[in-house]
Scaffold this motif. Structure first.
Motif, short mmCIF file in Angstrom:
data_model
loop_
_atom_site.label_atom_id
_atom_site.label_comp_id
_atom_site.label_asym_id
_atom_site.label_seq_id
_atom_site.Cartn_x
_atom_site.Cartn_y
_atom_site.Cartn_z
N PRO A 145 0.84 -1.20 0.00
CA PRO A 145 0.00 0.00 0.00
C PRO A 145 0.88 1.25 0.00
O PRO A 145 1.76 1.41 0.84
N ILE A 146 0.66 2.11 -0.97
CA ILE A 146 1.49 3.32 -1.06
C ILE A 146 0.71 4.59 -0.69
O ILE A 146 1.32 5.63 -0.46
N ALA A 147 -0.63 4.49 -0.63
CA ALA A 147 -1.41 5.68 -0.25
C ALA A 147 -2.82 5.24 0.14
O ALA A 147 -3.33 4.21 -0.33
N THR A 148 -3.42 6.01 1.00
CA THR A 148 -4.81 5.78 1.41
C THR A 148 -5.57 7.09 1.26
O THR A 148 -5.10 8.16 1.66
N VAL A 149 -6.76 6.99 0.66
CA VAL A 149 -7.64 8.15 0.48
C VAL A 149 -8.91 7.90 1.29
O VAL A 149 -9.58 6.89 1.09
N VAL A 150 -9.20 8.79 2.21
CA VAL A 150 -10.38 8.63 3.08
C VAL A 150 -11.27 9.86 2.95
O VAL A 150 -10.79 11.00 3.02
N TRP A 151 -12.55 9.61 2.75
CA TRP A 151 -13.53 10.70 2.81
C TRP A 151 -14.38 10.46 4.06
O TRP A 151 -15.12 9.50 4.15
N ASP A 152 -14.26 11.35 5.01
CA ASP A 152 -15.07 11.29 6.22
C ASP A 152 -15.49 12.71 6.56
O ASP A 152 -14.84 13.68 6.17
N ASP A 153 -16.56 12.85 7.29
CA ASP A 153 -17.07 14.17 7.65
C ASP A 153 -17.95 14.03 8.88
O ASP A 153 -18.20 12.92 9.37
N VAL A 154 -18.44 15.16 9.38
CA VAL A 154 -19.19 15.15 10.64
C VAL A 154 -20.62 14.68 10.46
O VAL A 154 -21.29 14.36 11.45
N LEU A 155 -21.12 14.65 9.24
CA LEU A 155 -22.50 14.23 9.02
C LEU A 155 -22.58 12.70 8.96
O LEU A 155 -21.69 12.05 8.42
N SER A 156 -23.65 12.18 9.50
CA SER A 156 -23.82 10.73 9.53
C SER A 156 -24.70 10.22 8.39
O SER A 156 -24.50 9.13 7.88
N SER A 185 -18.88 4.38 9.74
CA SER A 185 -17.54 4.35 9.15
C SER A 185 -17.42 5.49 8.15
O SER A 185 -18.41 6.13 7.80
N PRO A 186 -16.20 5.76 7.67
CA PRO A 186 -16.05 6.79 6.64
C PRO A 186 -16.94 6.51 5.43
O PRO A 186 -17.27 5.36 5.13
N ARG A 187 -17.33 7.57 4.75
CA ARG A 187 -18.17 7.38 3.57
C ARG A 187 -17.47 6.52 2.52
O ARG A 187 -18.09 5.70 1.85
N LEU A 188 -16.17 6.73 2.40
CA LEU A 188 -15.42 5.96 1.41
C LEU A 188 -13.95 5.94 1.82
O LEU A 188 -13.42 6.95 2.30
N LYS A 189 -13.33 4.78 1.66
CA LYS A 189 -11.91 4.65 1.94
C LYS A 189 -11.28 3.86 0.80
O LYS A 189 -11.71 2.74 0.50
N ILE A 190 -10.28 4.44 0.17
CA ILE A 190 -9.62 3.84 -0.98
C ILE A 190 -8.14 3.63 -0.65
O ILE A 190 -7.49 4.52 -0.10
N VAL A 191 -7.61 2.46 -0.97
CA VAL A 191 -6.19 2.17 -0.79
C VAL A 191 -5.56 1.94 -2.16
O VAL A 191 -6.09 1.19 -2.98
N VAL A 192 -4.42 2.59 -2.39
CA VAL A 192 -3.68 2.42 -3.63
C VAL A 192 -2.50 1.49 -3.36
O VAL A 192 -1.65 1.78 -2.50
N TYR A 193 -2.45 0.35 -4.06
CA TYR A 193 -1.39 -0.65 -3.89
C TYR A 193 -0.46 -0.63 -5.10
O TYR A 193 -0.91 -0.41 -6.24
#
Length: 594
Positions: free
Chosen positions: A546-557, A576-584
């Motif tokens: 894994p070389i990078a992780t992209v996370v979209w999270d915010d205060v709204l549920s 959980s976060p709305r979206l979490k992406i890992v780049v391998y």
């Protein structure tokens, strides 16, 4: 003398300046114009990125723009593997319309959404005309209540539902005019629009029966049968073209494949009944959110005191606020462990309760329109009332008969026709009891609910666009020139493909050393993978780094993807976060697989 002038004489509006009241009336009149309402909905839709099935319809439009006489002659990646486009459910009207837009403007999503404006205008005009016909005096209030409600404002995108409804509503409207004038030419136009509606989305198969029902209730059966014949002829001509081109009918192909699959030892009839019964909970779950304005209007017509209506609206708003801001785990009210697990949360209770109120409220309005209590003749033989109530029952039956899986878009027609029924009941009450008018705040509340749900849906669509673009930037920075593979579809697929990434196909894609693989990290709290990875979940090779992780999270549920488009409740919470992406980065030769 107008109502405002009467109230001013009585001193009720004495403190409101004349020019202020005039400006307010002008604004109300402006917001009741079909053109203005259609424009508002269109502009709101531009803010929403490509979401869920938009990706498939854009792929079809892209192909049709280059090969207009071969609409299904290509392979499309949808879910797990490339497959013949004929196997993806996609009637032709909207793909052809989008293809024309692409030829004119290019593939710019914002321009294509503006290109859908004629459908929205047509639908708004048709609703206004139907309200004038069946609920005289209510149209200026009810039209914005419906078109800016969650049922329309939150459901417009590049999908088929709203255009199909617009064409269907226009067909019914024009047939009603044809009946008034006994015009065979108008009946032909109504049939043409109904045929186009059916080839926009197959749920519009309910339109010809609605036309026939209008003909029966208004003693124009021959005219109605002729219009329905034209509709089915238009529908059949396209299927015959496909039969000649591909050797099979698109409609028949999908009608046979969309049927319920029996469990081992289960009969086909039992599987059908089981599947349709499972649609009852989502029916309440979605109309509880999308139909709040209609619910309040229906119970106002039934004589519920304004203070109780205000209490109901306050509870709806408070529940929505809790779903909006609190993590899902804090909204769970009751949890039942295995072997029969179940969970009741603020979202499930709120939408189910208000969905039940929606259904019972419309049942009460239907009874008010059709029954004469304490009279010798129990039925009111009014053709218009018979028609709107029968149309509502037709929409309800169609929901169960034509719905392969639950989703908010499946109940839009039910909410709009239910709005006509409730508006007619309100109109009758206002004509006979001047003191019982629909509270003005109900319209404003319905519009506010529509804005809130549409805003959440738009906001929830952005992570797939943003994360795909961030992953593409990471790939361009850290491994320029490398092949970048990705997993997932819906809007994420669209933006990954636009960035030049390649879809990883299980058992087929060969990943070379140095390639990158973009993967969604994990399912959310409710077990949904987002973006949907298909039937086979591709995992990173053992030696991938894994070389990078992209996370979209915010205060709204609150979230709407995927539950708004294929779930039991329109808006739910998350943990959980709305979206979490890992780049391998791939270290050795490997094949994409589970």
């Amino acid at each position: 003398m107008s109502r405002v002038e009467i109230l001013r004489v009585c001193g009720i509006l004495a403190s409101v300046p004349q020019n202020t009241q005039t400006d307010r009336n002008r604004l109300v009149k402006l917001l009741s114009l079909p053109f203005v309402l259609a424009l508002i909905v269109t502009l709101a839709n531009i803010a929403k990125p490509v979401v869920v099935d938009d990706t498939a319809y854009l792929a079809f439009a892209r192909h049709i723009a280059a090969h207009p006489l071969d609409p299904y002659g290509f392979e499309i990646f949808w879910y797990t593997f490339p497959e013949p486009a004929f196997q993806v459910l996609c009637p032709p009207v909207i793909p052809y319309w989008l293809a024309l837009g692409m030829r004119v403007f290019g593939e710019h999503v914002w321009a294509l959404k503006l290109w859908l404006f004629p459908f929205l205008w047509l639908g708004a005009w048709a609703m206004a005309d139907l309200l004038r016909r069946f609920a005289k005096g209510m149209e200026t209030r009810v039209l914005p209540l419906l078109l800016l409600s969650p049922a329309v404002l939150a459901t417009v995108n590049l999908m088929l539902d709203i255009p199909a409804l617009a064409l269907g509503l226009a067909a019914v409207t024009l047939f009603a005019r044809a009946s008034d004038r006994h015009s065979w030419w108008l009946a032909v136009v109504a049939g043409l629009l109904a045929g186009l509606a059916m080839q926009t989305k197959y749920t519009a198969l309910l339109v010809p029966p609605a036309i026939v029902w209008y003909g029966l209730t208004h003693r124009q059966f021959r005219l109605a049968a002729f219009s329905a014949f034209v509709a089915f002829a238009v529908f059949a001509l396209w299927e015959l073209f496909l039969l000649q081109t591909y050797g099979q009918s698109h409609f028949i192909c999908h009608a046979l494949s969309q049927g319920p699959q029996p469990w081992p030892g289960e009969t086909a009839l039992a599987a059908f009944v089981r599947t349709k019964l499972n649609l009852a909970a989502p029916l309440a779950g979605h109309v509880g959110c999308l139909g709040i304005g209609v619910t309040l209007m229906a119970w106002a017509a039934l004589g519920v005191a304004r203070r109780y209506l205000a209490v109901a609206a306050t509870l709806w708003a408070a529940g929505f606020l809790l779903i909006l801001v609190l993590p899902h785990r804090l909204t769970v009210l009751l949890e039942r462990p295995p072997p029969i697990p179940a969970e009741h949360s603020v979202a499930s209770v709120l939408w189910t309760v208000f969905g039940t109120l929606f259904l019972f409220g419309l049942a009460g309005c239907a009874a008010m329109l059709l029954l004469r209590p304490r009279k010798v003749r129990l039925l009111r033989m009014n053709a218009d009332s018979l028609f709107v109530v029968g149309w509502l029952l037709l929409e309800l039956a169609g929901y169960f008969a034509l719905t392969p899986f639950a989703g908010a878009r499946r109940v839009i027609g039910l909410v709009l026709v239910g709005g006509i029924v409730a508006a007619r009941a309100c109109s009758r009450v206002e004509r006979t009891q001047c003191a019982r008018t629909l509270p003005a705040w109900v319209v404003r509340f319905a519009i506010g609910a529509g804005i809130a749900v549409a805003a959440i849906d738009t906001f929830d669509a952005w992570p797939e666009k943003d994360c795909a673009e961030q992953a593409a930037n990471i790939a361009a920075t850290q491994a320029p020139g490398s092949t970048v593979w990705f997993v997932g579809h819906w809007g994420f697929q669209y933006y990954c493909e636009r960035a030049g990434m390649k879809q990883a196909i299980p058992g087929a894609s060969i990943l070379q050393p140095g390639d990158l693989l973009v993967l969604p990290a994990y399912p959310d709290a409710h077990g949904f993978y987002r973006p949907h990875p298909g039937d086979i979940l591709i995992r990173p090779p053992i030696d991938a780094i894994p070389i990078a992780t992209v996370v979209w999270d915010d205060v709204l549920s609150a979230q709407t993807i995927p539950n708004f488009y294929g779930g039991v409740y329109s808006v739910i919470g998350r943990d959980s976060p709305r979206l979490k992406i890992v780049v391998y980065q791939i270290r050795s030769l490997s094949i994409a697989s589970d």
